[in-house]
Design a protein around this motif. Structure first.
Motif, PDB file in Angstrom:
ATOM      1  N   ASP A 125       0.383  -1.864  -0.101  1.00 43.05           N
ATOM      2  CA  ASP A 125       0.263   0.210  -0.221  1.00 43.05           C
ATOM      3  C   ASP A 125       0.605   1.386  -0.186  1.00 43.05           C
ATOM      4  N   GLY A 126       2.294   1.253  -0.093  1.00 49.49           N
ATOM      5  CA  GLY A 126       3.128   2.629  -0.160  1.00 49.49           C
ATOM      6  C   GLY A 126       3.464   2.954   1.400  1.00 49.49           C
ATOM      7  N   GLY A 127       2.813   2.317   2.676  1.00 49.48           N
ATOM      8  CA  GLY A 127       2.445   2.808   3.960  1.00 49.48           C
ATOM      9  C   GLY A 127       4.295   2.493   4.524  1.00 49.48           C
ATOM     10  N   GLY A 128       4.666   1.802   4.055  1.00 44.32           N
ATOM     11  CA  GLY A 128       6.250   1.757   4.052  1.00 44.32           C
ATOM     12  C   GLY A 128       6.289   1.190   6.532  1.00 44.32           C
ATOM     13  N   VAL A 129       7.391   0.994   6.357  1.00 45.71           N
ATOM     14  CA  VAL A 129       7.792   0.220   7.987  1.00 45.71           C
ATOM     15  C   VAL A 129       7.587   1.370   8.519  1.00 45.71           C
ATOM     16  N   PRO A 130       7.127   1.606  10.098  1.00 42.90           N
ATOM     17  CA  PRO A 130       7.093   2.637  10.904  1.00 42.90           C
ATOM     18  C   PRO A 130       9.112   3.287  11.126  1.00 42.90           C
ATOM     19  N   ASN A 131       9.140   4.066  10.954  1.00 46.24           N
ATOM     20  CA  ASN A 131      10.887   3.867  11.977  1.00 46.24           C
ATOM     21  C   ASN A 131      11.986   3.255  11.067  1.00 46.24           C
ATOM     22  N   MET A 132      11.643   2.965   9.751  1.00 43.38           N
ATOM     23  CA  MET A 132      12.767   1.453   8.677  1.00 43.38           C
ATOM     24  C   MET A 132      12.696   2.271   7.401  1.00 43.38           C
ATOM     25  N   ASN A 133      11.370   2.170   6.992  1.00 41.57           N
ATOM     26  CA  ASN A 133      11.271   2.023   5.676  1.00 41.57           C
ATOM     27  C   ASN A 133      10.395   3.488   4.936  1.00 41.57           C
ATOM     28  N   PRO A 134      10.167   4.780   4.477  1.00 40.40           N
ATOM     29  CA  PRO A 134       9.728   5.248   4.665  1.00 40.40           C
ATOM     30  C   PRO A 134       7.937   5.056   3.408  1.00 40.40           C
ATOM     31  N   PRO A 135       7.173   6.200   3.456  1.00 37.65           N
ATOM     32  CA  PRO A 135       6.088   5.866   2.814  1.00 37.65           C
ATOM     33  C   PRO A 135       6.306   6.594   1.166  1.00 37.65           C
ATOM     34  N   LEU A 136       5.911   5.782   0.549  1.00 34.37           N
ATOM     35  CA  LEU A 136       5.845   7.038  -0.594  1.00 34.37           C
ATOM     36  C   LEU A 136       4.121   7.396  -1.510  1.00 34.37           C
ATOM     37  N   ILE A 137       3.832   7.588   0.138  1.00 34.06           N
ATOM     38  CA  ILE A 137       2.764   8.415   0.173  1.00 34.06           C
ATOM     39  C   ILE A 137       2.355   9.754   0.168  1.00 34.06           C
ATOM     40  N   GLN A 138       2.084  10.469  -0.807  1.00 27.87           N
ATOM     41  CA  GLN A 138       2.362  11.921  -0.760  1.00 27.87           C
ATOM     42  C   GLN A 138       3.922  12.468  -0.479  1.00 27.87           C
ATOM     43  N   ASP A 158       9.335  14.279   4.679  1.00 33.19           N
ATOM     44  CA  ASP A 158       9.081  14.540   5.844  1.00 33.19           C
ATOM     45  C   ASP A 158       8.506  14.919   7.510  1.00 33.19           C
ATOM     46  N   GLY A 159       9.495  15.093   7.857  1.00 32.37           N
ATOM     47  CA  GLY A 159       9.685  15.046   9.183  1.00 32.37           C
ATOM     48  C   GLY A 159      10.135  14.164  10.159  1.00 32.37           C
ATOM     49  N   ASP A 160      10.235  12.564   9.573  1.00 29.80           N
ATOM     50  CA  ASP A 160      10.445  11.503   9.966  1.00 29.80           C
ATOM     51  C   ASP A 160      12.010  10.831   9.538  1.00 29.80           C
ATOM     52  N   TYR A 161      12.226   9.877  10.632  1.00 29.09           N
ATOM     53  CA  TYR A 161      14.244   9.548   9.988  1.00 29.09           C
ATOM     54  C   TYR A 161      13.454   8.630  10.232  1.00 29.09           C
TER      55      TYR A 161
END
Ligand code: HEC
Length: 140
Positions: free
Chosen positions: A51-64, A90-93
């Motif tokens: 869903d392009g949502g990535g994995v928190p703190n690991m892989n970034p999302p590709l949403i907007q 967009d603010g997260d690492y």
């Protein structure tokens, strides 16, 4: 009378232009999105998820994200050269590294980015193989 003729001619030209060019372009983008989905599933999905949502703190999302919707040369550069900059996205690492994918063809990179830019709620212009070819010539 002359004015009227010009008006009719202008309408005719616009009508011909619309029927001659637009459907083909739309089909091109649709076909590219379809091919791009296959590349995405094989290459990008394990990290960026279906869903392009990535994995928190690991892989970034590709949403907007500003990268996905932003400058195309920069976006192509991420696929070509990978990314391990540890800059906020967009603010997260994110702790994982993205490897370069310069083994993909210009067409595959164009297709996958056109897919990403038109999926997951994104809406942005298509990426063409010519743009990928030009981005390859640029030093990062
Ligand atoms: C090994 C896991 C992995 C794979 C495979 C991968 N990525 Fe990434 N991607 C990442 C990580 C991690 C980052 C962020 C790196 C950083 O923070 O320095 C990233 C960053 C990005 C970014 C910029 C940030 C954003 O979220 O907008 C884009 C765009 C992107 N990847 C697209 C792709 C595409 C398209 C593919 C497939 C061709 C792909 N990635 C394959 C892990 C991956």
């Amino acid at each position: 009378m002359i004015k009227y003729l010009f008006f009719v001619m202008a309408i005719a030209i616009v009508a011909v232009a619309i029927t001659a060019f637009t459907p083909a372009q739309i089909n091109d983008v649709k076909a590219s999105v379809k091919r791009g989905e296959k590349v995405y599933t094989k290459v990008c999905l394990p990290c960026h998820m279906a869903d392009g949502g990535g994995v928190p703190n690991m892989n970034p999302p590709l949403i907007q994200t500003s990268y996905v919707l932003g400058d195309k040369t920069k976006l192509i550069g991420i696929v070509l050269h990978g990314m391990n900059e540890r800059v906020p996205i967009d603010g997260d690492y994110y702790s994982n590294n993205m490897a370069p994918h310069n083994d993909l063809t210009d067409q595959q990179i164009a297709d996958v980015l056109t897919y990403v830019r038109n999926s997951f709620g994104n809406k942005a212009s298509a990426v063409t193989p010519t743009e990928v070819k030009q981005a390859r010539l640029k030093k990062q």
